[in-house]
Design an enzyme around this catalytic site. Sequence first.
Site, PDB file in Angstrom:
ATOM      1  N   ASP A   1      32.558 -95.044 -48.220  1.00 59.65           N
ATOM      2  CA  ASP A   1      32.549 -94.637 -49.865  1.00 59.65           C
ATOM      3  C   ASP A   1      34.128 -95.400 -50.325  1.00 59.65           C
ATOM      4  O   ASP A   1      34.080 -96.021 -50.761  1.00 59.65           O
ATOM      5  CB  ASP A   1      31.606 -94.077 -49.258  1.00 59.65           C
ATOM      6  CG  ASP A   1      31.484 -93.078 -50.805  1.00 59.65           C
ATOM      7  OD1 ASP A   1      30.863 -94.043 -51.266  1.00 59.65           O
ATOM      8  OD2 ASP A   1      31.186 -91.954 -50.947  1.00 59.65           O
TER       9      ASP A   1
ATOM     10  N   PHE B   1      24.200 -94.006 -53.694  1.00 60.26           N
ATOM     11  CA  PHE B   1      23.120 -92.724 -52.180  1.00 60.26           C
ATOM     12  C   PHE B   1      22.645 -93.320 -51.121  1.00 60.26           C
ATOM     13  O   PHE B   1      21.152 -93.976 -52.120  1.00 60.26           O
ATOM     14  CB  PHE B   1      23.592 -91.572 -52.212  1.00 60.26           C
ATOM     15  CG  PHE B   1      22.682 -90.494 -51.730  1.00 60.26           C
ATOM     16  CD1 PHE B   1      24.887 -89.902 -51.405  1.00 60.26           C
ATOM     17  CD2 PHE B   1      22.205 -90.216 -51.178  1.00 60.26           C
ATOM     18  CE1 PHE B   1      25.079 -89.269 -50.120  1.00 60.26           C
ATOM     19  CE2 PHE B   1      22.504 -88.460 -49.657  1.00 60.26           C
ATOM     20  CZ  PHE B   1      23.868 -89.182 -49.537  1.00 60.26           C
TER      21      PHE B   1
HETATM   22  P1  IMP Z   1      34.352 -92.254 -47.241  1.00 61.37           P
HETATM   23  O1  IMP Z   1      36.026 -90.426 -46.911  1.00 61.37           O
HETATM   24  O2  IMP Z   1      34.586 -91.103 -49.064  1.00 61.37           O
HETATM   25  O3  IMP Z   1      34.659 -93.621 -47.377  1.00 61.37           O
HETATM   26  O4  IMP Z   1      33.073 -91.657 -47.011  1.00 61.37           O
HETATM   27  C1  IMP Z   1      32.882 -91.493 -45.345  1.00 61.37           C
HETATM   28  C2  IMP Z   1      31.778 -90.720 -44.738  1.00 61.37           C
HETATM   29  O5  IMP Z   1      31.153 -90.366 -45.539  1.00 61.37           O
HETATM   30  C3  IMP Z   1      30.654 -91.705 -44.144  1.00 61.37           C
HETATM   31  O6  IMP Z   1      31.241 -91.398 -42.859  1.00 61.37           O
HETATM   32  C4  IMP Z   1      29.189 -90.950 -44.170  1.00 61.37           C
HETATM   33  O7  IMP Z   1      29.178 -90.382 -42.929  1.00 61.37           O
HETATM   34  C5  IMP Z   1      29.663 -89.952 -45.164  1.00 61.37           C
HETATM   35  N1  IMP Z   1      29.435 -91.097 -46.616  1.00 61.37           N
HETATM   36  C6  IMP Z   1      29.709 -91.630 -47.273  1.00 61.37           C
HETATM   37  N2  IMP Z   1      28.485 -92.411 -48.438  1.00 61.37           N
HETATM   38  C7  IMP Z   1      27.609 -91.534 -47.936  1.00 61.37           C
HETATM   39  C8  IMP Z   1      26.215 -91.994 -48.389  1.00 61.37           C
HETATM   40  O8  IMP Z   1      25.786 -92.457 -49.445  1.00 61.37           O
HETATM   41  N3  IMP Z   1      25.315 -91.681 -47.452  1.00 61.37           N
HETATM   42  C9  IMP Z   1      25.325 -90.995 -46.726  1.00 61.37           C
HETATM   43  N4  IMP Z   1      26.293 -90.609 -46.140  1.00 61.37           N
HETATM   44  C10 IMP Z   1      27.605 -91.533 -46.760  1.00 61.37           C
END
Ligand code: IMP
Length: 181
Positions: free
Chosen positions: A109, A158
């Site tokens: 994300d 999401f």
């Molecule tokens: P980041 O550190 O922002 O890249 O987020 C990574 C983590 O956030 C992922 O491994 C997911 O567990 C959670 N995450 C990010 N986007 C989503 C989404 O759209 N749905 C559900 N979980 C998410």
Amino acid sequence: MKSPALELDGHRFTILIGREDIDKAVRRLGQEISRDYRGRNPIFVAVLNGAVPFVADLLREFDGECEVDYIKIGSYGNKMESSGTIKLHKDISASLTGRHVIVVEDIIDSGLSATFLKHRMDEARPASVRFVALLLKKEKARVDFPIDYVGFEIGNEFVIGYGLDYGQKYRNLKDIYVTKD
Ligand code: IMP
Ligand code: MG
């Protein structure tokens, strides 16, 4: 449970990626990784909890010797936004020194988790580190290293299902759903 639209906790979710397309992407990734790691006994490091269904399917598409271990980190609260700070909840137990490591993420994300994981892996002085992510939010993700294998690029939206949660629920859905809310 499969239907074109779900009403969950007051949000409307529709299918973004169906099970057949997920299977096809996982097979393609498995074949690519098998080809690239032939004879190198890679160790897959899967990120709990979200990557569990993905790594279970991906491992079975990997052709050759390999190992698997798990790491648990957290950034999300119970909602749809990241808290911005990453915490290490459970570290890997295998030694990664001199190993070919493949980090397995459900979704990238902001890229904060992946960056945290990259540093953690580099500390262990592996022979190599690559990343595989089933989903990549391309516009939003900020990483200064490549995400080597990607299942699908998606927009800044999401998603839930196939391991991905909303407030720890719905990881058991077989398809990937999106909400526009
Ligand atoms: P980041 O550190 O922002 O890249 O987020 C990574 C983590 O956030 C992922 O491994 C997911 O567990 C959670 N995450 C990010 N986007 C989503 C989404 O759209 N749905 C559900 N979980 C998410
Ligand atoms: Mg996750």
